[in-house]
Design an enzyme around this catalytic site. Structure first.
Site, PDB file in Angstrom:
ATOM      1  N   ARG A 104     -49.703  -2.766  -8.160  1.00  0.00           N
ATOM      2  CA  ARG A 104     -49.038  -4.063  -8.013  1.00  0.00           C
ATOM      3  C   ARG A 104     -49.687  -5.143  -8.866  1.00  0.00           C
ATOM      4  O   ARG A 104     -50.904  -5.209  -8.980  1.00  0.00           O
ATOM      5  CB  ARG A 104     -49.122  -4.536  -6.548  1.00  0.00           C
ATOM      6  CG  ARG A 104     -48.508  -3.599  -5.551  1.00  0.00           C
ATOM      7  CD  ARG A 104     -48.383  -4.246  -4.197  1.00  0.00           C
ATOM      8  NE  ARG A 104     -49.659  -4.493  -3.563  1.00  0.00           N
ATOM      9  CZ  ARG A 104     -49.831  -4.497  -2.234  1.00  0.00           C
ATOM     10  NH1 ARG A 104     -48.805  -4.273  -1.429  1.00  0.00           N
ATOM     11  NH2 ARG A 104     -51.014  -4.745  -1.716  1.00  0.00           N
ATOM     12  N   ARG A 116     -59.932   0.464  19.791  1.00  0.00           N
ATOM     13  CA  ARG A 116     -60.461   0.758  18.478  1.00  0.00           C
ATOM     14  C   ARG A 116     -61.324   2.023  18.522  1.00  0.00           C
ATOM     15  O   ARG A 116     -61.515   2.679  17.522  1.00  0.00           O
ATOM     16  CB  ARG A 116     -61.310  -0.439  18.039  1.00  0.00           C
ATOM     17  CG  ARG A 116     -61.292  -0.776  16.573  1.00  0.00           C
ATOM     18  CD  ARG A 116     -62.190  -1.980  16.304  1.00  0.00           C
ATOM     19  NE  ARG A 116     -63.513  -1.780  16.842  1.00  0.00           N
ATOM     20  CZ  ARG A 116     -64.055  -2.477  17.847  1.00  0.00           C
ATOM     21  NH1 ARG A 116     -63.378  -3.458  18.399  1.00  0.00           N
ATOM     22  NH2 ARG A 116     -65.257  -2.235  18.288  1.00  0.00           N
ATOM     23  N   ARG A 151     -54.694  -8.484  -7.690  1.00  0.00           N
ATOM     24  CA  ARG A 151     -55.636  -8.840  -6.622  1.00  0.00           C
ATOM     25  C   ARG A 151     -56.803  -7.871  -6.615  1.00  0.00           C
ATOM     26  O   ARG A 151     -56.610  -6.656  -6.727  1.00  0.00           O
ATOM     27  CB  ARG A 151     -54.937  -8.773  -5.257  1.00  0.00           C
ATOM     28  CG  ARG A 151     -53.872  -9.848  -5.072  1.00  0.00           C
ATOM     29  CD  ARG A 151     -53.233  -9.694  -3.715  1.00  0.00           C
ATOM     30  NE  ARG A 151     -54.268  -9.364  -2.724  1.00  0.00           N
ATOM     31  CZ  ARG A 151     -54.027  -8.996  -1.471  1.00  0.00           C
ATOM     32  NH1 ARG A 151     -52.791  -8.903  -1.051  1.00  0.00           N
ATOM     33  NH2 ARG A 151     -55.013  -8.719  -0.636  1.00  0.00           N
ATOM     34  N   LYS A 179     -47.249  -1.623   9.372  1.00  0.00           N
ATOM     35  CA  LYS A 179     -47.401  -1.718  10.818  1.00  0.00           C
ATOM     36  C   LYS A 179     -46.831  -3.033  11.356  1.00  0.00           C
ATOM     37  O   LYS A 179     -46.136  -3.036  12.364  1.00  0.00           O
ATOM     38  CB  LYS A 179     -48.893  -1.614  11.144  1.00  0.00           C
ATOM     39  CG  LYS A 179     -49.194  -0.963  12.446  1.00  0.00           C
ATOM     40  CD  LYS A 179     -50.663  -0.575  12.542  1.00  0.00           C
ATOM     41  CE  LYS A 179     -51.582  -1.699  12.111  1.00  0.00           C
ATOM     42  NZ  LYS A 179     -52.897  -1.649  12.791  1.00  0.00           N
ATOM     43  N   ARG A 190     -60.576   1.595   1.937  1.00  0.00           N
ATOM     44  CA  ARG A 190     -59.928   1.112   3.164  1.00  0.00           C
ATOM     45  C   ARG A 190     -59.283   2.261   3.930  1.00  0.00           C
ATOM     46  O   ARG A 190     -59.372   2.345   5.150  1.00  0.00           O
ATOM     47  CB  ARG A 190     -58.837   0.090   2.813  1.00  0.00           C
ATOM     48  CG  ARG A 190     -59.309  -1.337   2.670  1.00  0.00           C
ATOM     49  CD  ARG A 190     -58.183  -2.347   2.920  1.00  0.00           C
ATOM     50  NE  ARG A 190     -56.985  -2.154   2.128  1.00  0.00           N
ATOM     51  CZ  ARG A 190     -56.731  -2.793   0.977  1.00  0.00           C
ATOM     52  NH1 ARG A 190     -57.592  -3.644   0.482  1.00  0.00           N
ATOM     53  NH2 ARG A 190     -55.605  -2.570   0.334  1.00  0.00           N
TER      54      ARG A 190
END
Ligand SMILES: [Zn+2]
Length: 228
Positions: free
Chosen positions: A137, A98, A171, A23, A182
């Site tokens: 990753r 939102r 991470r 985004k 998420r």
């Protein structure tokens, strides 16, 4: 809505998309290409607090008390910001509205200024592919070189191609369960907004899984068409 009198009203776009959908990159591209100003909730709040506007002062006291800034305050800050001259080419809203309550309030606010939402661009991703992409990753802790389980594995497992170190890091945020959570949260929060804008005939679904330049070309095409 009468375009025949007065200057052309600046377009107002909304960019929707889950974390990892690119985004930010696409918003920057639109800013450069069309001269739009990108307005995110966080940036709006920070700027209003620094500027010390009425709404900024209200936001500051809420934030200092550890509270969540209300829709009314966010929209008051947005209204102030939209009236500034640099928004005359158009704006891209990121993170606001939102909720559908915010979306309705925003419609009223824009209508008062003779404006409306021109397009809600929803970047759509394939959740499973997103999880593979993000959860795969890792980076070399010594030199920072980036790797990926599926797309860019080191020649020797666990050993950095660039510096030979054996210190690969992942991470915590990139764990598959975290990424999935998420995405679920994004869908739950955004689904009502998507149907809200779909009902108003301003929703554009953009498949955002391919090459970044191809996605940018699709978005540019939509924006060029609606602002023509
Ligand atoms: Zn390395």
């Amino acid at each position: 809505m009468d375009g025949s009198k007065g200057p052309k009203r600046p377009p107002v776009l909304i960019l929707l998309g889950p974390p990892g959908a690119g985004k930010g990159t696409q918003a920057r591209m639109l800013s450069e290409r069309f001269g739009f100003i990108q307005l995110s909730t966080g940036d709006l709040l920070r700027a209003a607090v620094v500027a010390g506007t009425d709404a900024g002062k209200r936001a500051k006291s809420v934030m200092e008390a550890g509270g969540l800034v209300s829709d009314n305050i966010v929209l008051a800050i947005l209204a102030d910001r939209l009236a500034e001259p640099d928004c005359a080419n158009g704006v891209i809203l990121d993170g606001v509205p939102r909720t559908t309550a915010q979306a309705k309030a925003l419609d009223t606010l824009l209508a008062n200024a003779g404006q409306s939402i021109d397009a809600a661009l929803a970047l759509e991703v394939d959740d499973v592919e997103m999880v593979v992409r993000i959860a795969g990753r890792f980076t070399c802790g010594a030199c920072g070189e980036g790797y990926h389980d599926s797309f860019k594995a080191p020649k020797v497992e666990g050993v950095c191609d660039c510096c030979g170190a054996q210190d690969m890091k992942r991470r915590a945020d990139d764990k598959a369960e975290t990424v999935m959570a998420r995405l679920d949260a994004y869908h739950a929060e955004t689904a009502p907004l998507i149907s809200y804008y779909e009902q108003r005939g301003v929703l554009w679904r953009i498949r955002a899984m391919g090459d970044i330049d191809e996605i940018a070309a699709k978005i540019t095409g939509v924006v060029a068409a609606i602002t023509a």
